[in-house]
Design an enzyme around this catalytic site. Structure first.
Site, PDB file in Angstrom:
ATOM      1  CE  LYS A  94      -3.623  -1.700   1.640  1.00 22.38           C
ATOM      2  NZ  LYS A  94      -4.946  -1.808   3.051  1.00 22.38           N
ATOM      3  CB  CYS A 195     -13.016  -1.677   9.583  1.00 18.31           C
ATOM      4  SG  CYS A 195     -12.672  -0.535  10.802  1.00 18.31           S
TER       5      CYS A 195
END
Lengths: 348, 91
Positions: A94, A195
């Protein structure tokens, strides 16, 4: 913060590019020069980190130091706005993908990629020369580490968290406002919602990331926001600011300056544990209701449990969780992968 | 007087699916007592076994942290708000 060398043509380009924020009086030309000469550390380039990085890059913050330990995955694209299917196809870390995308958005700034796990061994080096740190992490261990490093170096940082359709943010200016441990003296115990288990919506991410990015701009412009906890309810389009008062006397981080998370006295103990597995220890005294955790993880992957342990198979890995919070992650010898899986599914 | 209570959506199962509701009480202390009498599971999530507020939980009364109040014997007036928050981890 460094003031860029005078270059009339470049200066004209800058002031044209950023004209709509330069004309806003609290920024102005001097403020824009401050932003261009600033360096920010974005710790975590997931959902919040993506939004923060894009906003600060477009605002002309001169150097973005992007740190993340994970690789792009398909389920990131629903809310992690820097990434797309083209970057996903390249299977990039990322931090690398984020830096590439930031350079496409604004080629006149510097985007540094650091595809690494933030630990006590490297955090001070990554803080070097940084004017403000932005929290894009998904776990408490790293946040408390950032807090210790911020106190040690006197660097402001901006906490942010989001889950479901809600979130919160607070700015921390060491010596002036309460630090993270003044407000939350200890991290939540493992086993809470993450999440992965409770979901998260993109608009909530953007609301929190916007609050964080605006706080960072104010800090960089020399006008830091007051000590307030901003809560965001994206579902009902609401925000609220709650007064946090002064730093708390006796706070182990900012008053006693123990640096427990920085020097390794606190935090998750992670170590290789035999062939192709990593053990993660929880803090002493942790007791988990494994039945409740099993219910929460039921929609994530195959789960079995008894009163002593819980086994989860997910993302090609096995995760064995014990009632004292300790876990063994199988299918990897990479400690950062094990940390990431623990943070995602068990929470920390 | 009715006091508006707001709790995190993640705890709505502890309060019959609600995140905003009213508690009628004369003082803040009475409001907290009635809140946990009505929704005992909420107390389990907010307080530890020694009845100490968990360290990742905040309770605000009209925007002021209850932890910073000298006492809880504060009269409740119309429009008063009790906001309960948990530290949010995701990112």
């Amino acid at each position: 913060m460094t003031v860029p060398q005078p270059d009339v043509q470049r200066e004209d380009e800058h002031m044209h590019r950023y004209a709509r924020q330069v004309v806003f009086p609290p920024v102005g030309e001097d403020g824009q020069r401050r932003l261009l000469g600033s360096t920010v550390l974005i710790a975590g380039c997931g959902a919040l980190g993506s939004g923060i990085a894009e906003l600060l890059a477009r605002a002309g913050v001169g150097t973005l130091r992007l740190v993340d330990r994970d690789y792009l995955e398909l389920h990131n694209l629903q809310r992690q706005s820097l990434y797309d299917e083209r970057l996903l196809a390249e299977a990039l870390p990322k931090a690398v993908a984020a830096a590439r995308r930031i350079r496409e958005i604004n080629s006149s700034i510097v985007a540094e990629a650091h595809p690494t796990d933030l630990t006590g061994d490297n955090v001070l080096e990554l803080f070097d020369g940084v004017d403000v740190v932005l929290d894009g992490t998904d776990n408490w261990e790293t946040r408390y580490l950032l807090n210790d490093a911020a106190v040690r170096t006197g660097t402001p940082w901006v906490y942010g968290g989001v889950i479901g359709a809600t979130g919160m943010s607070m700015s921390i200016v060491p010596g002036r406002t309460p630090c993270l441990r003044c407000i939350f003296p200890d991290p939540p115990p493992p086993g809470g919602d993450t999440c992965e288990t409770a979901g998260v919506l993109g608009p909530a991410v953007w609301m929190v990331a916007s609050v964080q990015a605006m706080s960072a701009l104010r800090i960089l412009l020399g006008d830091p926001p007051a000590a307030r906890l901003t809560t965001v309810d994206a579902w009902n389009a609401g925000t609220e600011g709650l007064d946090l008062g002064d730093p708390v006397p006796g706070c182990p981080a900012c008053d006693l300056r123990t640096g427990e998370f920085l020097n390794g006295a606190r935090g998750t103990g992670v170590r290789l544990c035999g062939r192709n597995s990593v053990q993660i220890a929880a803090r002493p005294g942790t007791r988990l209701d494994l039945g409740a955790v099993a219910i929460r993880l039921g929609s994530i992957g195959a789960v079995r449990h008894n009163e002593h342990l819980l086994k989860l198979h997910v993302d090609g890995h096995g995760l064995t969780l014990f009632a004292d919070g300790r876990a063994i992650v199988s299918g990897t010898e990479d400690e950062s992968v094990a940390r990431s899986l623990y943070a995602r599914y068990i929470g920390h | 007087m009715p006091l508006e209570v707001r709790i995190p959506p993640m705890l709505r199962d502890c309060a019959s699916g609600q995140t905003r509701f009213s508690i009628t009480a004369g003082t803040l202390e009475e409001a907290l007592r009635r809140l946990f009498e009505t929704y005992p599971l909420l107390q389990v999530h907010l307080y530890d076994e020694t009845q100490r507020l968990r360290q990742h939980v905040l309770i605000f009364f009209n925007g002021e942290s209850v932890a910073r109040l000298d006492h809880l014997d504060i009269p409740v007036r119309t429009g008063d708000q009790l906001t309960i928050l948990q530290a949010v981890s995701g990112g």
